[in-house]
Design an enzyme around this catalytic site. Structure first.
Site, PDB file in Angstrom:
ATOM      1  N   GLU A  27      20.791  61.176  68.570  1.00  0.00           N
ATOM      2  CA  GLU A  27      19.947  60.168  68.316  1.00  0.00           C
ATOM      3  C   GLU A  27      18.588  59.974  69.089  1.00  0.00           C
ATOM      4  O   GLU A  27      17.441  59.409  68.922  1.00  0.00           O
ATOM      5  CB  GLU A  27      20.519  58.838  68.575  1.00  0.00           C
ATOM      6  CG  GLU A  27      20.689  58.098  70.059  1.00  0.00           C
ATOM      7  CD  GLU A  27      21.819  58.750  70.695  1.00  0.00           C
ATOM      8  OE1 GLU A  27      22.328  58.307  71.692  1.00  0.00           O
ATOM      9  OE2 GLU A  27      22.636  59.630  69.918  1.00  0.00           O
ATOM     10  N   CYS A  50      28.481  62.613  73.035  1.00  0.00           N
ATOM     11  CA  CYS A  50      28.261  62.393  74.410  1.00  0.00           C
ATOM     12  C   CYS A  50      29.892  62.153  74.966  1.00  0.00           C
ATOM     13  O   CYS A  50      30.661  62.886  75.296  1.00  0.00           O
ATOM     14  CB  CYS A  50      27.316  61.533  74.857  1.00  0.00           C
ATOM     15  SG  CYS A  50      26.799  61.247  76.445  1.00  0.00           S
ATOM     16  N   HIS A  91      22.497  63.910  73.156  1.00  0.00           N
ATOM     17  CA  HIS A  91      22.468  62.685  72.225  1.00  0.00           C
ATOM     18  C   HIS A  91      21.609  63.031  70.961  1.00  0.00           C
ATOM     19  O   HIS A  91      20.475  63.244  71.090  1.00  0.00           O
ATOM     20  CB  HIS A  91      21.774  61.630  73.203  1.00  0.00           C
ATOM     21  CG  HIS A  91      22.445  60.881  74.227  1.00  0.00           C
ATOM     22  ND1 HIS A  91      23.117  59.777  73.930  1.00  0.00           N
ATOM     23  CD2 HIS A  91      22.649  61.342  75.381  1.00  0.00           C
ATOM     24  CE1 HIS A  91      23.788  59.446  75.118  1.00  0.00           C
ATOM     25  NE2 HIS A  91      23.572  60.366  75.868  1.00  0.00           N
TER      26      HIS A  91
END
Length: 218
Positions: free
Chosen positions: A199, A87, A197
């Site tokens: 995650e 990011c 992202h």
């Protein structure tokens, strides 16, 4: 700081980013032990480095510089250490950003970080809101090792108002379209960056983190 042993070692650079814990948990979910450090010398000696981050470009660079981590990251990459920027961490890899003025980045990749707003065709697409937030497709042609197990057209989760515009198209490993086609994943040698992202991107994001942790070192 947590000590790490074994072959699948990753050192995450701590410069005050708010998404660090979620990135750490994502790596741990695929069996990768994480070392977290704000020590430049530890970063220089890392087997693999991860540069996470959310927020604005200038405060991110200021935080790296104030800790002496900017030089450590550049030295590690020059020594051949695999590095993954996530990011904001991807954006910081580039030479400069136009966010909140003109600011220098780490300069590891040629190109700049630019705004969606006011650039064609987004300027003529009022239905597209900024920030670009939510699920979108990533597209790639060649099966790069970082993208093993990631089918072309897979969805990933994005949150950003600025995007990276590499000077060298060969540095682009995958793209996404949001009124304009932009670089979703970049790579040169052992240096990589992902705009979305991982995650928050479920199976696809975890696959990319696993692939990075398995990259050859030394």
């Amino acid at each position: 700081m947590t000590a790490v042993t074994g072959e699948r070692r990753v050192t995450m650079v701590d410069y005050g980013g708010s998404n660090m814990r979620s990135v750490q948990k994502a790596f741990e979910a695929v069996g990768v032990a994480i070392e977290v450090t704000s020590d430049p010398e530890v970063a220089r000696r890392a087997v693999r480095l991860v540069l996470p981050g959310v927020g604005a470009f200038r405060p991110g660079m200021d935080a790296l510089r104030s800790r002496g981590l900017d030089g450590a990251i550049v030295d590690a990459v020059a020594a051949g250490t695999p590095l993954l920027g996530i990011c904001l961490g991807m954006q910081l890899l580039f030479a400069a950003s136009e966010e909140m003025g003109r600011h220098k980045g780490l300069g590891l990749l040629p190109g700049q970080v630019v705004a969606f707003v006011g650039r064609p065709p987004t300027a003529n697409a009022p239905g597209l809101k900024v920030p670009h937030m939510g699920w979108n497709r990533i597209r790639h042609e060649d099966q790069h090792p970082l993208l093993a197990g990631v089918p072309n057209g897979s969805y990933a989760y994005f949150v950003h108002s600025y995007y990276c515009a590499p000077a060298n198209p060969q540095d682009i490993l995958a793209t996404t379209d949001y009124g304009v086609e932009f670089a979703a994943i970049v790579g040169r040698g052992r240096l990589y960056g992902i705009q979305f992202h991982p995650e928050k991107s479920q199976r696809i994001g975890l696959a990319i983190l696993r692939n990075f942790a398995q990259m050859e070192t030394g």
